[in-house]
Design a protein around this motif. Sequence first.
Motif, short mmCIF file in Angstrom:
data_model
loop_
_atom_site.label_atom_id
_atom_site.label_comp_id
_atom_site.label_asym_id
_atom_site.label_seq_id
_atom_site.Cartn_x
_atom_site.Cartn_y
_atom_site.Cartn_z
N GLY A 15 1.80 11.53 2.15
CA GLY A 15 1.45 10.55 3.03
C GLY A 15 1.15 11.34 4.35
N GLY A 65 -3.28 7.08 -5.50
CA GLY A 65 -2.14 6.90 -4.37
C GLY A 65 -0.92 7.71 -5.02
N GLU A 89 3.42 7.41 -5.24
CA GLU A 89 4.82 6.57 -5.03
C GLU A 89 5.52 7.06 -3.64
N GLU A 90 5.03 8.30 -3.21
CA GLU A 90 5.55 8.75 -2.07
C GLU A 90 5.22 7.98 -0.70
N SER A 91 4.04 7.35 -0.85
CA SER A 91 3.53 6.68 0.40
C SER A 91 2.67 5.54 -0.12
N ASP A 92 2.51 4.65 0.97
CA ASP A 92 1.66 3.50 0.76
C ASP A 92 0.15 3.71 1.06
N ILE A 93 0.19 5.03 1.78
CA ILE A 93 -1.40 5.31 2.14
C ILE A 93 -2.18 5.64 0.54
N PRO A 94 -3.29 4.90 0.43
CA PRO A 94 -4.08 5.22 -0.56
C PRO A 94 -4.61 6.78 -0.60
#
Length: 543
Positions: free
Chosen positions: A52, A90, A92-97
């Motif tokens: 992220g 993407g 799992e560590e972050s919502d940012i693609p």
Amino acid sequence: MPGLYMLDYGAGNVRSLINAVNHLGYDIQYVKEPQDILKADRLIFPGVGAFGHAMEALHQKGYAEPLKEYIASGRPFMGICVGMQTLFEGSEESDIPGLGVLPGIVKKFSTDNKAVPHMGWNATQLLKETDVANYSIEQGSVYYFVHSFAVPYDATKHHGIALTTTQYGDEIFVSSAQHNNVFATQFHPEKSGYMGLCLLKAFLSGPGVYTNDQVNRIVEPTLLPKHALTKRIIACLDVRANDRGDLVVTKGDQYDVREKDGDNDVRNLGKPVDLAKRYFEEGADEVTFLNITSFRNCPLVDMPMLEVLQRTSETVFVPLTIGGGIRDVVDPDGTVHPAFEVAGEYFRSGADKVSIGSDAVYAAEKYYAQGKDGSSAIETIARAYGAQAVVISVDPRRVYVKDPSETTHHTVKTSVPGPNGEQFCWYQCTVKGGREGRDLDVRQLVIACEALGAGEILLNCMDRDGTNSGYELELIKAVKAAVNIPVIASSGAGNVGHFQEVFENTNVEAALAAGIFHRQEVPIEAVKKHLKSVDIPVREHVP
Ligand code: 1PR
């Protein structure tokens, strides 16, 4: 090579990559602004830390779109570690693609039966049979990994894209990808010794663009009964100034580093940079420096270890850890530098990990008193540079009790009874290089540090240090059982059998030694040869 650029967003050790590229005879320029990306003929992106954080930095600096445009233009690109992960859809560590150049999602390793981060030297399965597009990787080639997240191999997505896979526990992940002009490695070639240098050279000197038409056959990975992660052998250099002010590698007996006779000066076993180079050439899997007089205030403006690291990282291409003094420091003019900034200076000077001793004990005490507030050195450094960059150096000593009921601390039944026949002991944490004991046991310390975000434990033992009597197995077992992060056994190695003993009786990931290596009593090569002969996996040294 004109037009060779490196994309750096200011998080971590990029010096090692620059040094490796320079060592191979190439110059590399930093991307300073988005347009530089489009000027490049060849581009390397050595991402570090968290997915992220890396993606945010790419967007904030305006690098994400030019990077996609560069890759789409067909010019050679190489991503390393998080630099590889950002190419996927993407994490799992972050919502940012992610950039979406490659298919798949980056996922966290499960902690079933294995330590996370995956840290150390592991083997690759080469999936493309080719003489040209393999970037010098051979079947079973071993490289240095350090990560908690990876892309699980999925035949429907990665057949023809994954160049290699690697197995950790029973999980098979994409350890390198090769697709037209895109080449990416989850491992760190710049930290993978001579094998890594060969791979970088193949990227820098070859065409850097290959299609699957140049590949004879593409195979699927096989799940092996056991992964091939090797046990790491680490050389440790305790460094301080002697009475004449020269920076020397020293070694204590139970932390006392002064000669017992003569002028009583600090024992001098060599020069830090020279010794580190020797250990790299002799096959050490990592090198650790500990600044052992860090309990004195050492202002950031006067940190001799920075130069030691800068010079060492020019010739040593395995991971470097620096410990001692990772805490808030005050310059003579009163400027306060938070631990996070001190660590940053070390990373920029060539360190891959920092090790925290005294400050970790204070942070653990605070954690039990008040819980987490995000302000400790462990938390701030791990947030920016990743958990794998934060090692906790523990300096415990035995405190004997007749019965566990005499103390609130976690005790072990010991096979080495105390001076009055005591059958039990607990391991007391110390600070300031063992000068002060605290009301905290080692189990409490490591559990708190893992919860705060540390990525590895360097477990010394004051009672064993410099004694050559073997590792403190009872201590090591207790710590290993308490945490899921990798543990390095330290203190007491005297012969090759001690390494076998520690690996066979505990499931530590690494063993560290100092005195026997400095005094050339036991070469690193002999340790590895012995371990190999008893079927303990070690990295073969390929000079
Ligand atoms: O508290 O964060 O500033 O860190 C100080 C660091 O310095 C800690 O990592 C602490 O272990 C180290 N340190 C401080 N004083 C000493 C000393 O020796 N007087 N060295 C010291 C600790 C122990 C090991 C040693 C192994 C293996 N040295 O690193 O290398 O015990 O030795 P052996 O194989 O010869 O038995 P902070």
